[in-house]
Design a protein around this motif. Structure first.
Motif, mmCIF file in Angstrom:
data_model
loop_
_atom_site.group_PDB
_atom_site.id
_atom_site.type_symbol
_atom_site.label_atom_id
_atom_site.label_comp_id
_atom_site.label_asym_id
_atom_site.label_seq_id
_atom_site.Cartn_x
_atom_site.Cartn_y
_atom_site.Cartn_z
ATOM 1 N N THR A 151 0.835 -1.204 0.000
ATOM 2 C CA THR A 151 0.000 0.000 0.000
ATOM 3 C C THR A 151 0.870 1.255 0.000
ATOM 4 O O THR A 151 0.571 2.199 -0.705
ATOM 5 N N PRO A 157 0.984 -2.850 4.592
ATOM 6 C CA PRO A 157 0.276 -4.068 4.158
ATOM 7 C C PRO A 157 0.538 -4.400 2.689
ATOM 8 O O PRO A 157 0.609 -3.516 1.836
ATOM 9 N N LEU A 159 -0.461 -6.167 -0.955
ATOM 10 C CA LEU A 159 -1.681 -6.266 -1.756
ATOM 11 C C LEU A 159 -1.507 -7.267 -2.886
ATOM 12 O O LEU A 159 -0.391 -7.533 -3.334
ATOM 13 N N LYS A 165 -6.431 -7.205 -0.217
ATOM 14 C CA LYS A 165 -5.446 -7.580 0.785
ATOM 15 C C LYS A 165 -4.816 -8.928 0.446
ATOM 16 O O LYS A 165 -5.507 -9.885 0.101
#
Length: 170
Positions: A151, A157, A159, A165
């Motif tokens: 991200t 996080p 992706l 996610k």
């Protein structure tokens, strides 16, 4: 002094040749080698993603035409160096940070290739290929490659290619 480092050295220039530079990369490991999807990069270059190859400032040197280099303020704290004669982007960096993000496409990497219609291949060597996507949530389209996507940066996080996610396989 003995060292076990393998130095990768590159030369590069703007489109018109008014500015030339060198880049030295110990152990062939840049600070980062990524595809950035952030708005400041995309708007400054008119394209997204932007391939950024980061080295400490001390490993980058203008060897010709420093008087043709103009540094302009970009979005936020970004600074962009470009040639005043042809407009070619030379580097970018965050104001006050000790690195330069370069575009490997400005490096002199062309090789003779009789299978290419123009006789020269501009394909990046393996060590210059990007290793990750960052700021992927700002992408203008999905990328369908196997590079990890984050991200923001690689501590954020992860992706999937479609922006959902990432779930680690068990």
């Amino acid at each position: 002094k003995t060292t076990n480092q393998t130095m990768a050295s590159y030369t590069g220039s703007c489109n018109c040749g008014a500015i030339a530079f060198t880049v030295d990369v110990p152990d062939k490991k840049p600070m980062f080698n990524l595809l950035c999807h952030c708005r400041p990069c995309a708007r400054a270059r008119g394209a997204s993603p932007v391939h950024c190859y980061g080295v400490p400032s001390s490993q980058f040197a203008i060897t010709k035409g420093e008087s043709n280099l103009k540094v302009a303020k970009g979005m936020g704290t970004m600074l962009h160096g470009f040639c005043t004669a042809c407009g070619c982007h030379i580097y970018q960096h965050v104001d006050g940070m000790d690195f330069r993000a370069l575009s490997p496409v400005t490096f002199h990497i062309e090789t003779d290739d009789p299978d290419v219609p123009c006789g020269k291949s501009c394909k990046l060597p393996e060590e210059l290929m990007p290793t990750v996507h960052v700021n992927y949530e700002n992408r203008v389209m999905d990328a369908s490659d196997d590079l990890p996507k984050f991200t923001a940066f690689d501590s954020s996080p992860r992706l999937n290619n479609d922006g959902t996610k990432y779930e680690e396989s068990v």
